[in-house]
Every structure is written in C-alpha cells, then in structure tokens.
Scaffold this motif. Structure first.
Motif, short mmCIF file in Angstrom:
data_model
loop_
_atom_site.label_atom_id
_atom_site.label_comp_id
_atom_site.label_asym_id
_atom_site.label_seq_id
_atom_site.Cartn_x
_atom_site.Cartn_y
_atom_site.Cartn_z
N GLY A 60 -11.82 5.28 -1.01
CA GLY A 60 -12.22 6.65 -0.68
C GLY A 60 -11.04 7.48 -0.22
N TYR A 61 -10.16 6.87 0.55
CA TYR A 61 -8.97 7.59 1.03
C TYR A 61 -8.07 7.97 -0.16
N ILE A 62 -7.83 7.01 -1.04
CA ILE A 62 -6.97 7.28 -2.20
C ILE A 62 -7.56 8.38 -3.07
N GLU A 63 -8.84 8.29 -3.37
CA GLU A 63 -9.47 9.28 -4.23
C GLU A 63 -9.49 10.66 -3.60
N GLY A 64 -9.67 10.70 -2.29
CA GLY A 64 -9.70 11.99 -1.61
C GLY A 64 -8.33 12.64 -1.51
N ARG A 65 -7.29 11.84 -1.36
CA ARG A 65 -5.95 12.41 -1.14
C ARG A 65 -5.12 12.48 -2.42
N TYR A 66 -5.24 11.48 -3.30
CA TYR A 66 -4.38 11.42 -4.48
C TYR A 66 -5.13 11.51 -5.81
N GLY A 67 -6.41 11.23 -5.77
CA GLY A 67 -7.19 11.29 -7.01
C GLY A 67 -7.38 9.93 -7.64
N THR A 68 -6.28 9.20 -7.83
CA THR A 68 -6.34 7.88 -8.47
C THR A 68 -5.36 6.93 -7.80
N PRO A 69 -5.59 5.62 -7.95
CA PRO A 69 -4.64 4.65 -7.43
C PRO A 69 -3.23 4.81 -8.02
N CYS A 70 -3.14 5.18 -9.29
CA CYS A 70 -1.82 5.33 -9.90
C CYS A 70 -1.05 6.51 -9.30
N GLU A 71 -1.76 7.57 -8.92
CA GLU A 71 -1.09 8.68 -8.26
C GLU A 71 -0.62 8.25 -6.87
N ALA A 72 -1.44 7.46 -6.19
CA ALA A 72 -1.03 6.95 -4.87
C ALA A 72 0.17 6.02 -5.01
N TRP A 73 0.16 5.20 -6.06
CA TRP A 73 1.28 4.29 -6.32
C TRP A 73 2.56 5.08 -6.61
N ALA A 74 2.44 6.13 -7.42
CA ALA A 74 3.61 6.95 -7.74
C ALA A 74 4.19 7.58 -6.47
N HIS A 75 3.33 8.04 -5.59
CA HIS A 75 3.80 8.61 -4.32
C HIS A 75 4.51 7.55 -3.48
#
Length: 227
Positions: A205-220
């Motif tokens: 839920g945190y990832i989807e709310g802040r980054y949209g997807t796990p891959c976007e969170a990984w890229a960050h």
C-alpha cells in the motif's frame, strides 16, 4: 532518338507558325494606309516568304547540326551517365544497408532494454520463491502487478530487510518493508510486529500510494539508496 526528332520537328513547326504569324500581325496593326498601299502585294508576299524560309533554314540548320554533332556524343553521354548511375546506386545501396544494420542494432538494444528495463531477475512464477517472498509474490499479483513488478519488489526488500519480518535498524525502521517508524504498519493490522502478511500488505500500500509500482520504488532506491 525518334522521340528526340519528333520533339525537334514539333519545335520547327511551331517556329514557322510563329514567324508567319508575326509578319501577318505587323501588317495588321499598321496605322498608315498609304504605307500599305505603297507596298505591292507581290512584294509583301515575297518578303513574307523570304522571312519564313529564313526562319525555316535557321531552325533546320540547328536541328540537323544537332543530330550530326551529338549523335555519337549522345551514346558516350549515355554510357557515362549509366556508369555514374551504377556507382551512385551502389553507394546508395551500401548506405541503405548500413542504415538498416544500424536500425536493426538499435531495435535489438531497445528490445533488450524493454524486456527488462529494471535489470532485476524476473521470475517465471511465484513457485520460484519460498517463505515470505512467495507470500509477497502472491499478494503483489493479487494487487494487479505482474511478475516484472514482483522482481522489483523482491530486489527492493532484499536490500531493505532481506524479507525478515523482524528486521530493525538503528533509526527505528522495522519489518520487511522497513516502515519508519515501525508502528505505522498498525494501520494494516495490530499484529504488524510479527506477521509478515500484515507487513507486506502495508508495504504494498505504501509503495502504490507513493510510487505507483514496485519498479518505480526500486528505481528511486537505485538513485538515492532508499524509498
């Protein structure tokens, strides 16, 4: 050569018509009747005939002279032109082949990049995992993510906690997703300190709310070292 002669024949006829027309027009616009009367009809006709013959001979000379002087040269010109065309054509084909090879290489590189733009291991299925990773894979798919996103999630939380639900660091981050502070995960369940499912639910839920997807969170995380 026949079409060439035909063109020159047409031009010759056109010149003759224009020459005769010009003479007639000059006579037609003469304002002085006495001047016209002073000219004998036979004289006017003779002058018109002479002008027409002069125009004819000039065009005929140019036409015949062109044929005589350029007939042989035209063949050589065609040979040279053909050789130049062949050379240009070969160069064009070589250039086109080089462009095609370059385009193919670029397309292949782009396809490889698109196949795995995140540079993570993408599983064929959740069966490749066990324990908390298998649970996280199943829950990510339930949330609408594909296996590439699962690969990013696995890489992300491998870095953060090694998928250990009891992982804690010195500044208060806790659990699989390293929530900071850890008790933020209470919003997903009161058992957030011990239950990996609760932690994974909150983390997704945190990832989807802040980054949209796990891959976007990984890229960050790749860029700055945290997410």
């Amino acid at each position: 050569m026949i079409p060439l002669l035909t063109r020159y024949g047409a031009r010759l006829a056109a010149v003759l018509v224009l020459a005769l027309g010009a003479v007639i027009a000059v006579n037609a616009v003469t304002d002085d009747p006495s001047e016209q009367d002073a000219q004998h009809p036979s004289q006017a006709a003779a002058e018109q005939q002479a002008e027409a013959e002069e125009a004819y001979e000039e065009v005929r000379y140019l036409h015949v002279n062109y044929i005589e002087e350029t007939a042989g040269a035209d063949v050589a010109t065609k040979v040279d032109a053909l050789a130049d065309f062949a050379a240009d054509r070969a160069a064009s084909l070589n250039s086109a082949q080089e462009d095609a090879d370059q385009a193919a290489a670029e397309a292949e590189a782009e396809a490889e990049a698109n196949a795995n733009p995140t540079s993570v291991d993408i599983p064929a299925s959740c069966e490749e995992y066990s324990g908390n990773k298998a649970t996280g894979c199943a829950m990510a798919l339930e949330n609408g993510h594909d296996l590439e996103q699962v690969g990013c999630l696995v890489a992300l939380w491998d870095r953060e906690s090694g998928w250990n639900e009891y992982a804690a660091n010195g500044i208060g981050a806790y659990g699989i997703p390293q929530a900071l502070p850890g008790d933020k995960m209470a919003s997903a369940g009161s058992d957030w300190e011990t239950n990996p499912v609760t932690q994974i639910k909150w983390g997704l839920g945190y990832i989807e709310g802040r980054y949209g997807t796990p891959c976007e969170a990984w890229a960050h995380s790749e860029d700055v070292g945290w997410y």
